[in-house]
Write an enzyme that holds these catalytic residues in place. Structure first.
Site, PDB file in Angstrom:
ATOM      1  N   ILE A  92       0.835  -1.204   0.000  1.00 21.09           N
ATOM      2  CA  ILE A  92       0.000   0.000   0.000  1.00 21.09           C
ATOM      3  C   ILE A  92       0.866   1.248   0.000  1.00 21.09           C
ATOM      4  O   ILE A  92       0.546   2.251  -0.612  1.00 21.09           O
ATOM      5  CB  ILE A  92      -0.884   0.084   1.267  1.00 21.09           C
ATOM      6  CG1 ILE A  92      -1.690  -1.185   1.477  1.00 21.09           C
ATOM      7  CG2 ILE A  92      -1.808   1.281   1.188  1.00 21.09           C
ATOM      8  CD1 ILE A  92      -2.360  -1.211   2.849  1.00 21.09           C
ATOM      9  N   SER A  93       1.943   1.165   0.726  1.00 18.74           N
ATOM     10  CA  SER A  93       2.732   2.379   0.905  1.00 18.74           C
ATOM     11  C   SER A  93       4.177   2.032   1.243  1.00 18.74           C
ATOM     12  O   SER A  93       4.439   1.086   1.973  1.00 18.74           O
ATOM     13  CB  SER A  93       2.107   3.198   2.042  1.00 18.74           C
ATOM     14  OG  SER A  93       3.085   3.941   2.735  1.00 18.74           O
TER      15      SER A  93
ATOM     16  N   GLU B 250      10.383   4.978   6.777  1.00 17.69           N
ATOM     17  CA  GLU B 250      10.603   4.121   7.932  1.00 17.69           C
ATOM     18  C   GLU B 250       9.841   2.816   7.894  1.00 17.69           C
ATOM     19  O   GLU B 250      10.099   1.928   8.685  1.00 17.69           O
ATOM     20  CB  GLU B 250      10.218   4.890   9.205  1.00 17.69           C
ATOM     21  CG  GLU B 250      11.131   6.036   9.484  1.00 17.69           C
ATOM     22  CD  GLU B 250      10.379   7.300   9.838  1.00 17.69           C
ATOM     23  OE1 GLU B 250      11.040   8.310  10.046  1.00 17.69           O
ATOM     24  OE2 GLU B 250       9.151   7.283   9.914  1.00 17.69           O
ATOM     25  N   SER B 251       8.885   2.756   7.007  1.00 20.58           N
ATOM     26  CA  SER B 251       8.083   1.542   7.006  1.00 20.58           C
ATOM     27  C   SER B 251       7.506   1.254   5.627  1.00 20.58           C
ATOM     28  O   SER B 251       7.449   2.128   4.772  1.00 20.58           O
ATOM     29  CB  SER B 251       6.929   1.688   8.000  1.00 20.58           C
ATOM     30  OG  SER B 251       6.003   2.642   7.520  1.00 20.58           O
ATOM     31  N   VAL B 252       7.103   0.021   5.464  1.00 21.86           N
ATOM     32  CA  VAL B 252       6.379  -0.395   4.270  1.00 21.86           C
ATOM     33  C   VAL B 252       5.079  -1.011   4.761  1.00 21.86           C
ATOM     34  O   VAL B 252       5.083  -1.768   5.726  1.00 21.86           O
ATOM     35  CB  VAL B 252       7.182  -1.443   3.476  1.00 21.86           C
ATOM     36  CG1 VAL B 252       6.440  -1.835   2.212  1.00 21.86           C
ATOM     37  CG2 VAL B 252       8.555  -0.900   3.120  1.00 21.86           C
ATOM     38  N   VAL B 253       3.989  -0.649   4.108  1.00 19.05           N
ATOM     39  CA  VAL B 253       2.699  -1.174   4.551  1.00 19.05           C
ATOM     40  C   VAL B 253       2.105  -2.056   3.447  1.00 19.05           C
ATOM     41  O   VAL B 253       2.070  -1.658   2.285  1.00 19.05           O
ATOM     42  CB  VAL B 253       1.729  -0.029   4.914  1.00 19.05           C
ATOM     43  CG1 VAL B 253       0.394  -0.585   5.379  1.00 19.05           C
ATOM     44  CG2 VAL B 253       2.333   0.874   5.979  1.00 19.05           C
TER      45      VAL B 253
ATOM     46  N   LYS C  25       2.252  -3.454   8.757  1.00 19.06           N
ATOM     47  CA  LYS C  25       3.270  -2.410   8.740  1.00 19.06           C
ATOM     48  C   LYS C  25       4.619  -3.025   9.091  1.00 19.06           C
ATOM     49  O   LYS C  25       4.802  -3.548  10.189  1.00 19.06           O
ATOM     50  CB  LYS C  25       2.903  -1.298   9.732  1.00 19.06           C
ATOM     51  CG  LYS C  25       3.834  -0.099   9.676  1.00 19.06           C
ATOM     52  CD  LYS C  25       3.220   1.109  10.382  1.00 19.06           C
ATOM     53  CE  LYS C  25       4.161   2.296  10.407  1.00 19.06           C
ATOM     54  NZ  LYS C  25       3.561   3.486  11.031  1.00 19.06           N
TER      55      LYS C  25
ATOM     56  N   ASP D 175       2.913  13.343  15.264  1.00 23.25           N
ATOM     57  CA  ASP D 175       3.079  13.450  13.811  1.00 23.25           C
ATOM     58  C   ASP D 175       1.702  13.607  13.186  1.00 23.25           C
ATOM     59  O   ASP D 175       1.387  13.015  12.158  1.00 23.25           O
ATOM     60  CB  ASP D 175       3.793  12.215  13.247  1.00 23.25           C
ATOM     61  CG  ASP D 175       4.270  12.424  11.810  1.00 23.25           C
ATOM     62  OD1 ASP D 175       4.318  13.598  11.362  1.00 23.25           O
ATOM     63  OD2 ASP D 175       4.575  11.437  11.126  1.00 23.25           O
TER      64      ASP D 175
END
Ligand code: ADP
Ligand code: MN
Length: 516
Positions: free
Chosen positions: A258-259, A263-266, A289, A405
């Site tokens: 998705i994204s 810092e992360s991959v979802v 995540k 954030d």
């Protein structure tokens, strides 16, 4: 076998003569189209086996006549590991040969030509800070460029014993796999034809598949400028975790990404039928995540966690890998607090190391749009504002958290309401910078809704007071911020003097919570 067959010096341009003689060939770069799910299921069994191996391997190679190296009763499940070791062995020998060739070519000439670009291993021997941190626990990495080991020519074929003994330290524990993580995108795989090795086609297909999947991932994410970060997030260990979730029935399929962020991959996934260990029902759609295991970005975020009292004692003792997990853990705890307070947010399904599975906000694989991307009519916009105000207040008061954030990027619009996500960096208000973070959140929220035409949206200072219950009266931003910092300082002093933080900032009574 002469594995390199260096005949001529490399020239500019593709395919110099020496390269075409490489017996392993170069993997075709033709695009392979298959779904993520295909790769997942095909590799599932292999990967699971590999993991068992990783656990057992150090002992196996410690004995000279282990089952892997006698050539008899070879369990083919070991072939993958063996093949990967051979590949590394080959690459290193290839590079060593190249170095000799380079030396010969340049001789004593003052102007020398570097063959660096033709080396196979070098990208991973770079001593960039990223490597430094990521490989902190692989200090004895035998593949470092600064201690080249010349491999005898015969060393890597036929005599299985040599291979494994030489690689004793390589295959020890996680080092090997860690190394391979980074090998992946460059993985050179031959088809095994003509090789004097007892490697089944199956194994080589698995290897090929692996290389292709790396390529595909790279291709798929190419549109995104941060594509390389996604590659790194989904390293073999992470994939293994994901496979296990699918294999264990917790997830049905992982459909795609998705994204990809810094810092992360979802990922999106369909929930499986079995329940989690603690009997939670798995949502029909999940978001996974994956916190990046390379640490560049996280270094910048030290300040969030280092000063978080909840984590303070642990922080100094941890290595970077564990700190990454702590981010995931933090997100889980924060989401749980929010869930308990009834704030719309993803529901935690399970946390495994740096992989957090939660409910998916959206439907049929389509994630809910971020507030910044959705065009709301003025009524919904106003409704959204009041909801956000209410959520910020409850987050502060009931969850004892500041999002830290918060902006239209981390609010999703789904089911006619706003959902908060991305809370790994959220802190308690008494965090040394907690109030500053809150002020920043307020500024983002206030600006977004004011620009969005919500006349009721107050300025950031009013919003700050409404959320925190504090009554800072400064008329301008500079003075306001100075007062915030003074409060934080007071809190710090309190910590110094009393060895513990204040539980909350005192207010003139509880802040009124806006009721929708
Ligand atoms: P980061 O911004 O740190 O990369 P986020 O938690 O904000 O991580 O996730 C990145 C993106 O992934 C979000 O903007 C959102 O589009 C999507 N996303 C994250 N979690 C979910 C979820 N539970 N449901 C749907 N989409 C999600
Ligand atoms: Mn985000």
């Amino acid at each position: 076998m002469d594995p390199v067959g260096v005949a001529a010096a490399p020239e500019a341009g593709p395919g110099p003569a020496w390269q075409s003689k490489c017996p392993w060939g170069t993997p075709k770069t033709a695009s392979i189209s298959c779904s993520l799910a295909d790769v997942m299921s095909e590799q599932l069994a292999k990967e699971l086996q590999l993991e068992e191996e990783n656990a057992a391997f150090p002992e196996v190679v410690a004995v000279a006549e282990g089952p892997l190296i006698t050539g008899e009763n070879v369990d083919t499940s070991s072939d993958l590991m063996l093949a990967q070791m051979l590949q590394m062995e080959f690459d290193r020998e290839y590079d060593a040969q190249l170095r000799r060739e380079e030396k010969k070519f340049n001789g004593d000439s003052k102007v020398s030509i570097s063959f660096e670009n033709y080396r196979k291993v070098h990208p991973f021997d770079s001593d960039s800070s990223e490597d430094e941190v990521d490989w902190q626990d692989t200090r004895h990495d035998p593949y470092r460029a600064d201690k080249p080991t010349i491999t005898p020519k015969k060393g890597f074929i036929g005599k299985g014993k040599d291979i494994t003994t030489k690689h004793d330290e390589v295959v020890c524990g996680r080092k090997n796999t860690a190394r391979m993580e980074n090998f992946a995108p460059e993985f050179q795989v031959g088809d095994g034809i003509g090789m004097d090795l007892k490697l089944s086609n199956q194994v080589f297909n698995a290897l090929k598949q692996h290389a292709y999947s790396e390529e595909r991932r790279s291709a798929r994410l190419h549109e995104k400028k941060e594509h390389s970060t996604a590659e790194k997030a989904v390293d073999p260990k992470t994939r293994l975790l994901l496979y296990k979730m699918v294999n264990g029935g917790m997830l049905e399929t992982i459909t795609g990404c998705i994204s990809t962020g810094k810092e992360s991959v979802v990922f999106h996934a369909y929930g499986g039928k079995s329940a989690t260990e603690d009997d939670k029902v798995i949502p029909s759609e999940c978001a996974i995540k994956v916190f990046k295991t390379t640490l560049n970005e996280f270094k910048n975020r030290d300040k969030y966690i280092k000063d978080d009292y909840r984590f303070k004692d642990r922080f100094s003792k941890l290595n970077p890998r564990k700190i990454i997990r702590m981010w995931a853990e933090k997100e889980m705890h924060n989401l749980t607090r929010m869930q308990n307070a009834g704030i719309p947010c993803p529901q935690v399904v399970i946390l495994k190391k740096h992989v957090l599975v939660m409910s998916f906000i959206g439907q049929d694989q389509v994630p809910a749009p971020k507030l910044k991307d959705v065009k709301l009519n003025s009524e919904d916009m106003k409704k959204a504002y009041y909801q956000v105000l209410n959520m910020m207040q409850r987050l502060y008061k009931e969850c004892n958290l500041v999002h830290a954030d918060l902006s239209e990027y981390n609010m999703l619009w789904h089911d006619g309401k706003v959902w908060l996500i991305d809370v790994s960096q959220s802190v308690e208000p008494t965090h040394p910078h907690g109030l500053e973070f809150l002020f920043r959140d307020c500024r983002n929220v206030s600006q977004f809704f004011q620009k969005g035409g919500v006349a009721e949206a107050p300025n950031e200072r009013e919003l700050f007071n409404a959320v925190s219950g504090l009554n800072i009266t400064a008329e301008n931003e500079v003075d306001f911020q100075a007062e915030i910092e003074a409060l934080e300082k007071m809190n710090e002093d309190h910590v110094q003097n009393h060895g513990k933080k204040v539980s909350t900032f005192s207010t003139d009574g509880d802040p009124p919570i806006y009721n929708e």
